[in-house]
Design a protein around this motif. Structure first.
Motif, short mmCIF file in Angstrom:
data_model
loop_
_atom_site.label_atom_id
_atom_site.label_comp_id
_atom_site.label_asym_id
_atom_site.label_seq_id
_atom_site.Cartn_x
_atom_site.Cartn_y
_atom_site.Cartn_z
N MET A 250 15.18 -11.36 -17.07
CA MET A 250 15.44 -11.77 -15.76
C MET A 250 15.39 -10.35 -15.21
O MET A 250 14.54 -9.95 -14.05
CB MET A 250 16.62 -12.37 -15.46
N SER A 251 16.21 -9.52 -15.56
CA SER A 251 16.39 -8.13 -15.14
C SER A 251 14.99 -7.39 -14.99
O SER A 251 14.60 -6.60 -14.11
CB SER A 251 17.34 -7.29 -15.42
N GLU A 252 14.31 -7.47 -16.26
CA GLU A 252 12.97 -7.02 -16.66
C GLU A 252 12.15 -7.44 -15.40
O GLU A 252 11.33 -6.80 -14.86
CB GLU A 252 12.53 -7.52 -17.93
N MET A 253 12.02 -8.77 -14.99
CA MET A 253 11.08 -9.33 -14.01
C MET A 253 11.43 -8.70 -12.83
O MET A 253 10.65 -8.38 -12.00
CB MET A 253 11.53 -10.99 -14.15
N LEU A 254 12.76 -8.67 -12.46
CA LEU A 254 12.94 -7.90 -11.07
C LEU A 254 12.65 -6.66 -10.99
O LEU A 254 12.03 -6.14 -10.05
CB LEU A 254 14.65 -7.96 -11.01
N ALA A 255 12.90 -5.58 -12.05
CA ALA A 255 12.25 -4.20 -12.09
C ALA A 255 10.84 -4.52 -11.97
O ALA A 255 10.26 -3.52 -11.32
CB ALA A 255 12.77 -3.71 -13.65
N HIS A 256 10.09 -5.24 -12.72
CA HIS A 256 8.73 -5.23 -12.56
C HIS A 256 8.13 -5.62 -11.06
O HIS A 256 7.44 -4.89 -10.51
CB HIS A 256 7.92 -6.27 -13.50
N LEU A 257 9.02 -6.62 -10.44
CA LEU A 257 8.87 -6.85 -9.02
C LEU A 257 8.89 -5.95 -8.11
O LEU A 257 8.13 -5.64 -7.18
CB LEU A 257 9.43 -8.26 -8.83
N SER A 258 9.92 -5.05 -8.39
CA SER A 258 10.41 -4.01 -7.40
C SER A 258 9.31 -3.08 -7.59
O SER A 258 9.08 -2.34 -6.32
CB SER A 258 11.77 -3.75 -7.58
N LEU A 259 9.03 -2.83 -8.77
CA LEU A 259 8.02 -1.59 -8.88
C LEU A 259 6.68 -2.19 -8.11
O LEU A 259 5.95 -1.17 -7.51
CB LEU A 259 7.38 -1.43 -10.52
N GLY A 260 6.26 -3.46 -8.17
CA GLY A 260 4.92 -3.98 -7.66
C GLY A 260 5.23 -3.93 -6.05
O GLY A 260 4.31 -3.46 -5.29
N PHE A 261 6.38 -4.31 -5.50
CA PHE A 261 6.58 -4.05 -4.15
C PHE A 261 6.61 -2.78 -3.66
O PHE A 261 5.88 -2.38 -2.86
CB PHE A 261 7.86 -4.85 -3.59
N GLY A 262 7.18 -1.76 -4.55
CA GLY A 262 6.86 -0.38 -4.06
C GLY A 262 5.44 -0.20 -4.15
O GLY A 262 5.22 0.74 -3.12
N VAL A 263 4.57 -0.60 -4.94
CA VAL A 263 3.35 -0.06 -4.72
C VAL A 263 2.44 -0.84 -3.62
O VAL A 263 1.72 -0.26 -2.77
CB VAL A 263 2.39 -0.65 -6.22
N ALA A 264 2.90 -2.17 -3.24
CA ALA A 264 2.10 -3.00 -2.37
C ALA A 264 2.53 -2.72 -0.97
O ALA A 264 2.03 -2.99 0.10
CB ALA A 264 2.41 -4.51 -2.68
N LEU A 265 3.85 -2.32 -0.95
CA LEU A 265 4.22 -1.96 0.31
C LEU A 265 3.90 -0.58 1.15
O LEU A 265 4.68 -0.43 2.29
CB LEU A 265 5.82 -2.35 0.36
N THR A 266 3.17 0.01 0.33
CA THR A 266 2.71 1.32 1.38
C THR A 266 1.91 0.97 2.61
O THR A 266 1.29 -0.27 2.45
CB THR A 266 1.81 2.24 0.31
N LEU A 267 1.87 1.61 3.25
CA LEU A 267 1.22 1.52 4.74
C LEU A 267 -0.34 0.93 4.51
O LEU A 267 -0.70 0.21 4.71
CB LEU A 267 1.31 2.45 5.70
N LYS A 268 -0.89 2.02 3.43
CA LYS A 268 -2.36 1.72 3.12
C LYS A 268 -2.44 0.21 2.63
O LYS A 268 -3.49 -0.40 2.92
CB LYS A 268 -2.80 3.06 2.28
N ASN A 269 -1.69 -0.02 1.50
CA ASN A 269 -2.04 -1.45 0.73
C ASN A 269 -1.68 -2.32 1.57
O ASN A 269 -2.32 -3.41 1.42
CB ASN A 269 -1.21 -1.34 -0.46
N VAL A 270 -0.69 -2.34 2.45
CA VAL A 270 -0.47 -3.40 3.32
C VAL A 270 -1.60 -3.68 4.23
O VAL A 270 -1.98 -4.71 4.57
CB VAL A 270 0.91 -3.33 4.02
N ALA A 271 -2.03 -2.74 4.83
CA ALA A 271 -3.21 -2.69 5.83
C ALA A 271 -4.43 -3.29 5.23
O ALA A 271 -5.08 -4.17 5.56
CB ALA A 271 -3.57 -1.21 6.44
N LEU A 272 -4.71 -2.78 3.92
CA LEU A 272 -5.79 -3.21 2.90
C LEU A 272 -5.51 -4.91 2.83
O LEU A 272 -6.50 -5.82 2.97
CB LEU A 272 -5.97 -2.63 1.75
#
Lengths: 172, 500
Positions: B1-23
């Motif tokens: 579970m914690s592994e999944m959360l760690a993965h998701l937070s890594l993912g949101f870290g990548v996806a929530l940059t301005l450029k990626n949200v814009a894309l």
């Protein structure tokens, strides 16, 4: 699909020209593939050669095609319908013209300079547009100009793809 | 579970940059824009929009592609509701009640329900992917060549059974796709195979060329032939947000649809296509008054739309964990990933975790965007639906032409695509449904490689596929599904499902 006794008793005849043609088409393609891969070695199961799978797939294709053609004699199905050559010629022709003119080509004595997208773009839109039965020339011309400018801005400038615009005129 | 959360937070870290949200935003927007056009399904949309991602880095490109995919899916539903033309098989069910609602002046509510249902389904599916991603990838690492081969055989069997129209013809298409995949230089011996001695063919048939020829050009030819009766809704769109009563009615169907669609979507071999049908049938069965269905029942939109979106998303699971695309759309994603230098498979998660989790996080963001951009833009889509086909297809054509040219900067590719357009038109005329061919084509090379490896390991014995338990199990499932589908009683049911 299913066949009752009375229908079966009517014997063999072509009940679906579409399926028959589809079956023959599969057999023809398989034949072509077998012909093209005739020189490729099959190899052994332990060391499969380059020809094993193409030939195997082709044989299966031919088998399926034969089954399809055979079934077309037993089961009722769709008929082969007419072709719309107008669409085929204009739509596919437009794409070919685009391919030939965008960077220029040389086939024997025929030479086309590199025309770029400012010429090829309108050509695609106009030639393909002629395929519609309700074509309106004036509307199509305006649309062609607008689409070309839009595409040039989008692909060349917004996306930075290396597409020649009009090398003979603008040098880009 | 914690592994999944760690993965998701890594993912949101990548996806929530301005450029990626814009894309992601741009992807959803243009995906919907093209997907809304009647007669343009998700496969054609993605094939057409592929080139706009070329200039991006791989992470950005995949995020944008995922956005395009959801946009195209949602655009298809919009067309189904407003015009009664389903963009693809999964939107067929939506036309039944969605278009009826639109005729009753409740188009807005139908669209809103579809968007909200899709969003809920998308949230759940994102969690499912995040939860299953890591364990499935670990499982995939246990797979040897024999298991991979058997898995692909099973996937293709599913694809045959679930294809529209005759099973025999779907089988033909798969085999034809496999045959086409063998064109080009043989990987082991370097010999040219079936290339006519023509240099551009020595790398094999380009995936984008085949896809755009068969799904872009041939579709245009098909549509030109059948002058569509476009039944654009004349009545008012009405308010978009469903009221309390609508929400209460659609909440349970939406959750059930998510569950059904999400589960079926994981199956290799286009299980996602069954989701909406299954959900609709279930809702009709358990409804207090089944006669309302087909006359604008909101449950008939909420359930199938949720199932549709959940399935569309969980279909990424076999692709991302095993590297095996379950349907034609995912086959396109493989093509797109390969263009960006990523080979889909279990190694993606370990080698490019930011790409893997970033993409999963962007799925959720994409679903949210769909909700935000579509509700205010419905009016624009309605306008777009009124563009006559005589202007629509030249636009499709110039897009496709520039797109194919840009893949390799090769003008000859455009001519090749025209040739495949003719080929695709021929297939359509002969009553073949080309989608399974694309799947066979994409899986073909991988299958050949794994077959060769497996037979080298087993010293030329085919028994290896039966002796290894996982492989044997997969093949058993493949045989079982084929046998069941060929049983007379089942094949009758199958016909009913696909004609409804």
């Amino acid at each position: 699909m299913s066949l009752n006794k009375i229908e079966a008793a009517q014997g063999w005849r072509v009940r679906s020209t579409q399926d028959l043609a589809a079956g023959l088409f599969m057999i023809a393609l398989a034949g072509l593939a077998l012909f093209l891969s005739r020189d490729l070695s099959t190899g052994t199961l332990r060391q499969i050669g380059p020809g094993m799978l193409p030939k195997a797939f082709a044989v299966i294709c031919a088998g399926l095609g034969a089954l399809l053609a055979f079934n077309s004699l037993r089961y009722n199905g769709e008929k082969l319908s007419g072709w719309s050559w107008r669409g085929v010629i204009f739509v596919l022709g437009a794409a070919v013209v685009f391919g030939l003119t965008i960077r220029g080509f040389e086939i024997g004595p025929l030479k086309v300079p590199q025309l770029g997208m400012l010429v090829s773009g309108p050509l695609v839109v106009i030639i393909s547009g002629l395929a519609a039965t309700d074509v309106k020339i004036k509307e199509l011309l305006i649309f062609a100009a607008a689409m070309t400018i839009g595409c040039a801005l989008l692909f060349k400038y917004a996306l930075g793809l290396p597409i020649p615009l009009a090398p003979w005129l603008l040098g880009i | 579970m914690s592994e999944m959360l760690a993965h998701l937070s890594l993912g949101f870290g990548v996806a929530l940059t301005l450029k990626n949200v814009a894309l992601c935003f741009v992807g959803c927007l243009v995906g919907t824009l093209i997907g809304v056009l009647p007669g343009v399904g998700p496969v054609a949309t993605i094939a057409m929009l592929l080139p706009i991602t070329f200039g991006l880095d791989p992470v950005g490109a995949l995020i944008m592609l995922a956005g395009i995919y959801y946009g195209a899916q949602y655009g298809g539903s919009t067309t189904a509701i407003l015009v009664n033309i389903p963009g693809e098989a999964t939107a067929v069910v939506t036309t039944l009640d969605g278009h009826q609602m639109a005729k009753q002046g409740r188009a807005g509510v139908a669209l809103g329900t579809a968007a909200i249902g899709s969003f809920v389904a998308g949230c759940a599916a994102t969690l499912i992917i995040a939860a299953l991603g890591a364990p499935l990838t670990r499982l995939a690492l246990l797979f040897g060549p024999a298991e991979y081969f058997s898995l692909m055989v099973m996937g293709l069997c599913f694809a045959v059974v679930l294809a529209r129209g005759s099973i025999l013809k779907a089988f033909c298409m798969i085999m034809l796709g496999l045959l086409l995949s063998t064109v080009g230089t043989d990987l082991e011996t370097g010999q040219e195979r079936m290339t006519f001695g023509f240099p551009p063919l020595s790398d094999g048939i380009d995936f984008a060329v085949l896809a755009m020829g068969v799904f872009g050009f041939a579709e245009v030819l098909r549509n030109l032939e059948n002058p569509e009766a476009r039944d654009v809704v004349k009545s008012k769109i009405g308010r978009l947000l469903p009221d309390w009563n609508d929400l209460k009615q659609s909440a349970a169907p939406c959750l059930r649809g998510t569950l059904i669609g999400g589960t079926l979507g994981i199956l290799p071999g286009n299980g996602a296509v069954l989701g909406p049908f299954a959900s609709y049938t279930l809702e009709k069965k358990i409804a207090k008054d089944p006669s309302r269905f087909g006359k604008g029942a909101i449950e008939g939109v909420a359930g199938p739309e949720s199932a549709n979106n959940a399935g569309a998303q969980t279909a990424f699971i076999p692709l991302l964990t095993l590297g095996i695309p379950p349907n034609a759309v995912m086959a396109l994603m493989v093509g797109a990933m390969t263009i960006h230098g990523i080979i889909p498979g279990p190694q993606v998660m370990t080698k490019n975790p930011d790409l893997f989790w970033g993409m999963i996080a962007s799925m959720w963001i994409g679903n949210l965007m769909l909700l935000i951009i579509n509700l205010p833009l419905v009016g624009v889509w309605v306008k777009l639906l009124q563009v006559p086909y005589r202007l629509m297809f030249p636009a499709i054509l110039i897009f496709c032409s520039i797109g194919i040219y840009s893949v390799n900067n090769q003008p000859v590719d455009v001519a090749f695509t025209a040739l495949f357009g003719l080929f695709g038109y021929l297939l359509i005329k002969l009553g073949f449904e080309p989608a399974p061919m694309l799947l066979g084509f994409v899986l073909g090379k991988l299958m050949e490689e794994k077959l060769r490896q497996a037979l080298i390991i087993s010293r030329g014995s085919f028994m290896t596929f039966i002796e290894r338990p996982i492989s044997a199990g997969l093949l058993l499932v493949a045989v079982a599904i084929l046998v069941i589908a060929l049983l007379p009683s089942m094949s009758k049911k199958r016909d009913e499902v696909f004609t409804e």
